[in-house]
Design a protein around this motif. Structure first.
Motif, PDB file in Angstrom:
ATOM      1  N   SER A  16      31.978  34.537  37.525  1.00 55.72           N
ATOM      2  CA  SER A  16      33.068  33.578  37.610  1.00 55.72           C
ATOM      3  C   SER A  16      33.071  33.074  39.051  1.00 55.72           C
ATOM      4  O   SER A  16      32.244  33.482  39.852  1.00 55.72           O
ATOM      5  CB  SER A  16      34.406  34.218  37.250  1.00 55.72           C
ATOM      6  OG  SER A  16      34.851  35.045  38.303  1.00 55.72           O
ATOM      7  N   ASP A  17      33.993  32.218  39.395  1.00 55.27           N
ATOM      8  CA  ASP A  17      34.029  31.686  40.755  1.00 55.27           C
ATOM      9  C   ASP A  17      34.298  32.766  41.799  1.00 55.27           C
ATOM     10  O   ASP A  17      33.789  32.707  42.899  1.00 55.27           O
ATOM     11  CB  ASP A  17      35.109  30.614  40.876  1.00 55.27           C
ATOM     12  CG  ASP A  17      34.729  29.360  40.118  1.00 55.27           C
ATOM     13  OD1 ASP A  17      33.528  29.169  39.843  1.00 55.27           O
ATOM     14  OD2 ASP A  17      35.631  28.587  39.788  1.00 55.27           O
ATOM     15  N   ASP A  18      35.112  33.745  41.449  1.00 56.42           N
ATOM     16  CA  ASP A  18      35.538  34.728  42.439  1.00 56.42           C
ATOM     17  C   ASP A  18      35.043  36.140  42.199  1.00 56.42           C
ATOM     18  O   ASP A  18      35.297  37.015  43.000  1.00 56.42           O
ATOM     19  CB  ASP A  18      37.074  34.783  42.485  1.00 56.42           C
ATOM     20  CG  ASP A  18      37.658  33.453  42.865  1.00 56.42           C
ATOM     21  OD1 ASP A  18      37.127  32.824  43.785  1.00 56.42           O
ATOM     22  OD2 ASP A  18      38.641  33.042  42.235  1.00 56.42           O
ATOM     23  N   LEU A  19      34.335  36.385  41.103  1.00 54.71           N
ATOM     24  CA  LEU A  19      34.023  37.756  40.738  1.00 54.71           C
ATOM     25  C   LEU A  19      32.699  37.829  40.006  1.00 54.71           C
ATOM     26  O   LEU A  19      32.412  37.015  39.140  1.00 54.71           O
ATOM     27  CB  LEU A  19      35.132  38.286  39.821  1.00 54.71           C
ATOM     28  CG  LEU A  19      35.023  39.703  39.302  1.00 54.71           C
ATOM     29  CD1 LEU A  19      35.266  40.704  40.432  1.00 54.71           C
ATOM     30  CD2 LEU A  19      36.040  39.928  38.203  1.00 54.71           C
ATOM     31  N   THR A  20      31.881  38.788  40.365  1.00 57.70           N
ATOM     32  CA  THR A  20      30.693  39.113  39.604  1.00 57.70           C
ATOM     33  C   THR A  20      30.920  40.489  39.007  1.00 57.70           C
ATOM     34  O   THR A  20      31.320  41.411  39.703  1.00 57.70           O
ATOM     35  CB  THR A  20      29.437  39.163  40.500  1.00 57.70           C
ATOM     36  OG1 THR A  20      29.263  37.892  41.097  1.00 57.70           O
ATOM     37  CG2 THR A  20      28.201  39.522  39.687  1.00 57.70           C
ATOM     38  N   VAL A  21      30.683  40.633  37.718  1.00 55.51           N
ATOM     39  CA  VAL A  21      30.868  41.900  37.038  1.00 55.51           C
ATOM     40  C   VAL A  21      29.487  42.436  36.678  1.00 55.51           C
ATOM     41  O   VAL A  21      28.712  41.746  36.028  1.00 55.51           O
ATOM     42  CB  VAL A  21      31.712  41.721  35.763  1.00 55.51           C
ATOM     43  CG1 VAL A  21      31.842  43.042  35.039  1.00 55.51           C
ATOM     44  CG2 VAL A  21      33.071  41.166  36.107  1.00 55.51           C
ATOM     45  N   VAL A  22      29.178  43.642  37.142  1.00 53.89           N
ATOM     46  CA  VAL A  22      27.894  44.260  36.852  1.00 53.89           C
ATOM     47  C   VAL A  22      28.118  45.358  35.830  1.00 53.89           C
ATOM     48  O   VAL A  22      28.943  46.249  36.031  1.00 53.89           O
ATOM     49  CB  VAL A  22      27.262  44.864  38.127  1.00 53.89           C
ATOM     50  CG1 VAL A  22      25.931  45.509  37.806  1.00 53.89           C
ATOM     51  CG2 VAL A  22      27.109  43.803  39.204  1.00 53.89           C
ATOM     52  N   GLY A  41      33.072  42.171  44.180  1.00 57.53           N
ATOM     53  CA  GLY A  41      33.658  41.025  44.863  1.00 57.53           C
ATOM     54  C   GLY A  41      32.669  40.427  45.843  1.00 57.53           C
ATOM     55  O   GLY A  41      31.465  40.656  45.752  1.00 57.53           O
ATOM     56  N   LYS A  42      33.187  39.676  46.771  1.00 57.10           N
ATOM     57  CA  LYS A  42      32.337  38.992  47.746  1.00 57.10           C
ATOM     58  C   LYS A  42      32.397  39.697  49.097  1.00 57.10           C
ATOM     59  O   LYS A  42      32.569  39.066  50.124  1.00 57.10           O
ATOM     60  CB  LYS A  42      32.770  37.537  47.876  1.00 57.10           C
ATOM     61  CG  LYS A  42      32.558  36.757  46.602  1.00 57.10           C
ATOM     62  CD  LYS A  42      32.985  35.326  46.769  1.00 57.10           C
ATOM     63  CE  LYS A  42      32.733  34.577  45.481  1.00 57.10           C
ATOM     64  NZ  LYS A  42      33.120  33.176  45.578  1.00 57.10           N
ATOM     65  N   CYS A  43      32.268  41.007  49.087  1.00 58.72           N
ATOM     66  CA  CYS A  43      32.285  41.767  50.325  1.00 58.72           C
ATOM     67  C   CYS A  43      31.292  42.919  50.183  1.00 58.72           C
ATOM     68  O   CYS A  43      30.722  43.128  49.132  1.00 58.72           O
ATOM     69  CB  CYS A  43      33.680  42.291  50.622  1.00 58.72           C
ATOM     70  SG  CYS A  43      34.259  43.474  49.386  1.00 58.72           S
ATOM     71  N   SER A  44      31.124  43.678  51.239  1.00 58.34           N
ATOM     72  CA  SER A  44      30.191  44.797  51.201  1.00 58.34           C
ATOM     73  C   SER A  44      30.902  46.122  51.445  1.00 58.34           C
ATOM     74  O   SER A  44      30.299  47.065  51.905  1.00 58.34           O
ATOM     75  CB  SER A  44      29.093  44.594  52.245  1.00 58.34           C
ATOM     76  OG  SER A  44      29.673  44.530  53.533  1.00 58.34           O
ATOM     77  N   CYS A  45      32.190  46.193  51.098  1.00 54.85           N
ATOM     78  CA  CYS A  45      32.965  47.400  51.407  1.00 54.85           C
ATOM     79  C   CYS A  45      33.109  48.340  50.209  1.00 54.85           C
ATOM     80  O   CYS A  45      33.811  49.322  50.288  1.00 54.85           O
ATOM     81  CB  CYS A  45      34.343  47.019  51.938  1.00 54.85           C
ATOM     82  SG  CYS A  45      35.337  46.095  50.771  1.00 54.85           S
ATOM     83  N   GLY A  46      32.457  48.067  49.101  1.00 59.24           N
ATOM     84  CA  GLY A  46      32.603  48.882  47.900  1.00 59.24           C
ATOM     85  C   GLY A  46      33.289  48.078  46.820  1.00 59.24           C
ATOM     86  O   GLY A  46      33.816  47.002  47.067  1.00 59.24           O
ATOM     87  N   CYS A  47      33.267  48.588  45.623  1.00 60.74           N
ATOM     88  CA  CYS A  47      33.795  47.825  44.490  1.00 60.74           C
ATOM     89  C   CYS A  47      34.559  48.729  43.528  1.00 60.74           C
ATOM     90  O   CYS A  47      34.161  49.867  43.310  1.00 60.74           O
ATOM     91  CB  CYS A  47      32.651  47.173  43.725  1.00 60.74           C
ATOM     92  SG  CYS A  47      31.645  46.079  44.727  1.00 60.74           S
TER      93      CYS A  47
END
Length: 103
Positions: A16-22, A41-47
């Protein structure tokens, strides 16, 4: 099938525009706790991640973790209510209204 999760079937990623779901398989080293989905999300801090704990009592079978090491346990039925509310757009509209109110 849990509230339509079977539709994720063979998908590896949803965008989606704001979220990738793996979508991933079982967590290594544990037969009881299976990773169902990782919300990237669009960061590298964990999910945040969603697991099913097959050894837990029915009212604690779903495990939702965040990127700060916290976890919430709930029943499949409770998760289905959350999913239904999200699909209907109620969660987004309530959060947006609260943010707009500055509360």
């Amino acid at each position: 099938m849990v509230g339509g999760f079977g539709r994720l079937g063979g998908l590896d990623r949803l965008h989606s525009d704001d979220l990738t779901v793996v979508v991933r398989g079982a967590m290594s080293g544990s037969d009881a706790l299976n990773r169902v989905i990782t919300f990237c999300g669009k960061c590298s801090c964990g999910c945040p991640e969603l697991y099913i704990d097959h050894d837990a009592a029915a009212d604690r079978r779903v495990v939702l973790t965040d990127d700060f090491g916290q976890r919430i346990q709930m029943s499949i039925e409770q998760l289905e209510v959350i999913v239904d509310e999200a699909r209907a757009g109620r969660i987004s509209s309530l959060v947006a209204a609260e943010l707009a109110a500055g509360g």
